[in-house]
Motif scaffolding. Structure first.
Motif, PDB file in Angstrom:
ATOM      1  N   ASN A 233       0.869  -1.031  -0.190  1.00 37.11           N
ATOM      2  CA  ASN A 233       0.144  -0.034  -0.213  1.00 37.11           C
ATOM      3  C   ASN A 233       1.094   1.189  -0.020  1.00 37.11           C
ATOM      4  O   ASN A 233       2.043   1.136   0.115  1.00 37.11           O
ATOM      5  N   THR A 234       0.160   2.441  -0.019  1.00 37.06           N
ATOM      6  CA  THR A 234       1.086   3.605  -0.193  1.00 37.06           C
ATOM      7  C   THR A 234       1.865   3.954   0.901  1.00 37.06           C
ATOM      8  O   THR A 234       3.034   4.577   1.005  1.00 37.06           O
ATOM      9  N   THR A 235       1.299   3.630   2.177  1.00 38.15           N
ATOM     10  CA  THR A 235       1.756   3.709   3.465  1.00 38.15           C
ATOM     11  C   THR A 235       3.281   3.055   3.448  1.00 38.15           C
ATOM     12  O   THR A 235       4.335   3.507   3.891  1.00 38.15           O
ATOM     13  N   GLU A 236       3.235   1.816   3.234  1.00 33.81           N
ATOM     14  CA  GLU A 236       4.331   0.968   2.883  1.00 33.81           C
ATOM     15  C   GLU A 236       5.267   1.681   1.925  1.00 33.81           C
ATOM     16  O   GLU A 236       6.482   1.433   2.280  1.00 33.81           O
ATOM     17  N   ALA A 237       4.818   1.852   0.817  1.00 36.41           N
ATOM     18  CA  ALA A 237       5.589   2.384  -0.058  1.00 36.41           C
ATOM     19  C   ALA A 237       6.537   3.665   0.160  1.00 36.41           C
ATOM     20  O   ALA A 237       7.724   3.700  -0.022  1.00 36.41           O
TER      21      ALA A 237
ATOM     22  N   ILE B 134      -3.611  10.628  -1.680  1.00 39.49           N
ATOM     23  CA  ILE B 134      -3.584   9.694  -2.832  1.00 39.49           C
ATOM     24  C   ILE B 134      -4.695   8.726  -3.147  1.00 39.49           C
ATOM     25  O   ILE B 134      -4.975   8.574  -4.131  1.00 39.49           O
ATOM     26  N   GLU B 135      -5.153   8.360  -1.944  1.00 39.06           N
ATOM     27  CA  GLU B 135      -6.381   7.464  -2.068  1.00 39.06           C
ATOM     28  C   GLU B 135      -7.724   8.230  -2.455  1.00 39.06           C
ATOM     29  O   GLU B 135      -8.423   7.327  -3.144  1.00 39.06           O
ATOM     30  N   GLN B 136      -7.442   9.429  -2.637  1.00 39.83           N
ATOM     31  CA  GLN B 136      -8.892  10.338  -3.123  1.00 39.83           C
ATOM     32  C   GLN B 136      -8.906  10.168  -4.588  1.00 39.83           C
ATOM     33  O   GLN B 136      -9.665  10.596  -5.326  1.00 39.83           O
ATOM     34  N   ALA B 137      -7.660   9.796  -5.211  1.00 40.19           N
ATOM     35  CA  ALA B 137      -7.586   9.790  -6.773  1.00 40.19           C
ATOM     36  C   ALA B 137      -8.220   8.568  -7.210  1.00 40.19           C
ATOM     37  O   ALA B 137      -8.280   7.634  -6.925  1.00 40.19           O
ATOM     38  N   SER B 138      -8.913   9.222  -8.387  1.00 41.91           N
ATOM     39  CA  SER B 138      -9.510   8.159  -8.998  1.00 41.91           C
ATOM     40  C   SER B 138      -8.613   7.073  -9.917  1.00 41.91           C
ATOM     41  O   SER B 138      -7.610   7.354 -10.556  1.00 41.91           O
ATOM     42  N   LEU B 139      -8.878   5.859  -9.951  1.00 41.77           N
ATOM     43  CA  LEU B 139      -7.996   4.782 -10.654  1.00 41.77           C
ATOM     44  C   LEU B 139      -8.254   4.981 -12.258  1.00 41.77           C
ATOM     45  O   LEU B 139      -7.353   4.396 -12.906  1.00 41.77           O
ATOM     46  N   HIS B 140      -9.048   5.763 -12.736  1.00 49.09           N
ATOM     47  CA  HIS B 140      -9.438   5.834 -14.134  1.00 49.09           C
ATOM     48  C   HIS B 140      -8.521   7.167 -14.654  1.00 49.09           C
ATOM     49  O   HIS B 140      -8.622   7.206 -15.885  1.00 49.09           O
TER      50      HIS B 140
ATOM     51  N   LYS C 164      -1.748   6.280  -7.725  1.00 48.71           N
ATOM     52  CA  LYS C 164      -1.081   5.425  -7.015  1.00 48.71           C
ATOM     53  C   LYS C 164       0.066   4.679  -7.690  1.00 48.71           C
ATOM     54  O   LYS C 164       1.248   4.464  -6.882  1.00 48.71           O
ATOM     55  N   GLU C 165       0.151   4.393  -8.784  1.00 49.06           N
ATOM     56  CA  GLU C 165       1.238   3.779  -9.775  1.00 49.06           C
ATOM     57  C   GLU C 165       2.294   4.532  -9.727  1.00 49.06           C
ATOM     58  O   GLU C 165       3.488   4.238  -9.834  1.00 49.06           O
ATOM     59  N   TRP C 166       2.037   6.025 -10.251  1.00 52.53           N
ATOM     60  CA  TRP C 166       3.237   6.965 -10.281  1.00 52.53           C
ATOM     61  C   TRP C 166       3.835   6.956  -8.971  1.00 52.53           C
ATOM     62  O   TRP C 166       5.131   7.311  -8.837  1.00 52.53           O
ATOM     63  N   PHE C 167       3.162   7.054  -8.053  1.00 54.53           N
ATOM     64  CA  PHE C 167       3.667   7.216  -6.541  1.00 54.53           C
ATOM     65  C   PHE C 167       4.601   5.824  -6.179  1.00 54.53           C
ATOM     66  O   PHE C 167       5.670   6.080  -5.747  1.00 54.53           O
ATOM     67  N   MET C 168       3.886   4.604  -6.734  1.00 52.17           N
ATOM     68  CA  MET C 168       4.816   3.259  -6.190  1.00 52.17           C
ATOM     69  C   MET C 168       6.148   3.372  -7.085  1.00 52.17           C
ATOM     70  O   MET C 168       7.323   2.976  -6.722  1.00 52.17           O
TER      71      MET C 168
END
Length: 175
Positions: free
Chosen positions: A2-6, A131-137, A151-155
């Motif tokens: 998840n983003t916290t772990e990342a 980041i959790e507010q961002a649409s996956l679309h 989220k993928e750009w963050f990872m």
């Protein structure tokens, strides 16, 4: 992951660069093992610049609710799917031919690198909290990996910092 772990893993990598910069002089940071290889300083500038001017900027685009800001309608490429399935880059050297558009300049000072890394850390912390507010679309295309959401750009930032630790260690050995 998840983003916290990342974020925790990213901070671990970024802090390692910061700690090791303390023990190096600018002359060491600008030394290139050969004319076709980056110096340690160039590598750190590459991480800073790609994070701030590509990944974090694209996260901002993905998080914008303005329909004109959502750029990509495509999908991840095969390389993009493999990267995220594996959770990181394979442990191999990736060499891109030198070019003015891609090859980072030499750093002007050690402080420039420290400030840049601290800016990336600060921005990653800010972004992770929303980041959790961002649409996956909402996606923006990466030149190699295809359409990535926020989220993928963050990872990707975390994976990129971790991947370059191999180069950092190799360049340290050449000092």
């Amino acid at each position: 992951m998840n983003t916290t772990e990342a974020l925790e893993r990213f901070e671990g990598s970024a802090n390692r660069y910061l700690q090791e910069l303390n023990g190096l002089r600018l002359e060491q940071l600008v030394r290139q093992p050969s004319e076709n290889e980056w110096s340690m300083g160039q590598m750190v500038l590459h991480l800073i610049n790609s994070s701030l001017h590509m990944s974090l900027r694209n996260i901002d685009h993905c998080m914008t609710n303005d329909k004109t800001s959502v750029v990509s309608k495509g999908e991840k490429t095969e390389a993009g799917r493999a990267l995220f399935d594996q959770g990181g880059f394979p442990p191999v050297r990736i060499q891109v031919p030198p070019s003015p558009q891609y090859t980072p300049v030499q750093p002007e000072s050690k402080e420039q690198l420290v400030e840049g890394l601290n800016t990336v850390i600060r921005r990653m912390k800010e972004v992770e909290s929303t980041i959790e507010q961002a649409s996956l679309h909402n996606t923006v295309a990466h030149p190699r990996f295809g359409a990535l959401n926020a989220k993928e750009w963050f990872m990707l930032v975390e994976m990129h910092f971790r991947h370059h630790l191999l180069q950092w260690d190799r360049l340290k050995q050449s000092l």
